[in-house]
Design an enzyme around this catalytic site. Structure first.
Site, PDB file in Angstrom:
ATOM      1  N   PRO A   1      -0.207  -4.492   0.745  1.00 36.12           N
ATOM      2  CG  PRO A   1      -2.000  -5.828   1.354  1.00 36.12           C
ATOM      3  CD  PRO A   1      -0.506  -5.808   1.284  1.00 36.12           C
ATOM      4  CD  GLU A   2       1.962   1.388   0.103  1.00 40.40           C
ATOM      5  OE1 GLU A   2       1.858   2.613   0.324  1.00 40.40           O
ATOM      6  OE2 GLU A   2       2.736   0.931  -0.755  1.00 40.40           O
TER       7      GLU A   2
END
Ligand code: ZN
Length: 286
Positions: free
Chosen positions: A2-3
């Site tokens: 996840p960014e």
């Protein structure tokens, strides 16, 4: 992994679901995500406290408590799921808690929060306000904040003997960008990922700055990218994976010029680019 857009999507859901709730209990099945904190210490610090707000800094989530915060980093495969006891869970939510659930928060009014992480690279621990400040000070500017400008980007790239791809992954240069959005931003800015950061001109930095902000805003709008493990706390997939222009499109025609998208290793990461839109000549200088 996840960014920024995925973590921001999670933050928005958690803020709506958890703010104002009091933590009644914490059940810890695996202590690895807590390190160096012990399960007893985490319980002692967090139990009985009300969640004031849910904030994000880079790829970190901060559940602000009356005293200190719960710091969450999702690592590679971390997930947070929120549900209300007695209410049916969404159809595609895993049965929780399962063997990958490391922390369960029981809150007032039946609210539950599960921290699940198959590969266990994530973090979940209580920190003081001073630790939160120190963490934030060690990170670069938030790309969607006014502190991030073409000028600050240019300045942070000078004298850097490494590729622009590696520099975009460096959380001290710009916070929250990871492999997917680095590739997407470089494509939009028409900059090859292999180019050394120090050779970028102000004009290129201006394009890159705009591209980073544009791609992150769009991805937040579409609630992130789900390629495998990313689900929001209500077990919903993101929608941006269908809008990626180079990432994961190796061999497929470039959306601009039809040249097949290339994939190679840059900055030790699988990297995607269009060789025509993002030209690069290997420098002969050492
Ligand atoms: Zn192209």
């Amino acid at each position: 992994m996840p960014e920024l857009p995925e973590v921001e999507t999670i933050r928005r859901v958690l803020e709506r679901k958890l703010a104002g709730h009091r933590i009644l209990n914490l059940t810890i099945s695996h202590e690895k995500p807590l390190r160096p904190q012990s399960a007893l210490a985490l319980q002692a610090h967090a139990r009985g406290q009300r969640i004031i707000a849910v904030e994000r800094r880079a790829k970190y989530l901060l559940l602000r408590l009356e005293e200190g915060s719960l710091l969450v980093h999702l690592g590679m495969t971390g997930q947070l799921f929120a549900m209300v006891s007695g209410k049916p869970a969404p159809a595609d939510m895993p049965g929780l808690p399962d063997k990958h659930t490391h922390v369960t928060l029981t809150l007032d009014r039946g609210q539950l929060l599960y921290f699940r992480d198959i590969r266990r690279f994530g973090h979940f621990r209580w920190i003081t306000d001073q630790e939160a400040t120190r963490l934030s000070e060690g990170l670069g500017p938030e790309p969607l904040s006014p502190q991030f400008t073409p000028g600050t980007l240019l300045k942070s790239l000078t004298r850097r003997q490494t590729s622009i791809k590696a520099l975009l992954l460096n959380q001290r240069i710009v916070a929250g960008v990871g492999n997917i959005y680095a590739d997407e931003a470089l494509f939009r800015a028409r900059i090859a990922p292999q180019i050394l950061g120090r050779v970028l001109t102000l004009e290129q930095c201006t394009r890159l700055h705009a591209a980073i902000r544009e791609v992150l805003k769009e991805a937040i709008h579409y609630r992130g990218t789900t390629l495998s493990d990313y689900y929001d706390p209500e077990s919903r997939r993101g929608g941006f994976q269908d809008r990626l222009k180079v990432y994961g499109r190796e061999g497929e025609p470039c959306v601009t010029c039809q040249t097949p998208v290339r994939k190679g290793i840059v900055a030790q990461r699988g990297t995607h680019w269009c060789p025509k839109c993002q030209p690069w000549k290997k420098s002969r200088r050492k």
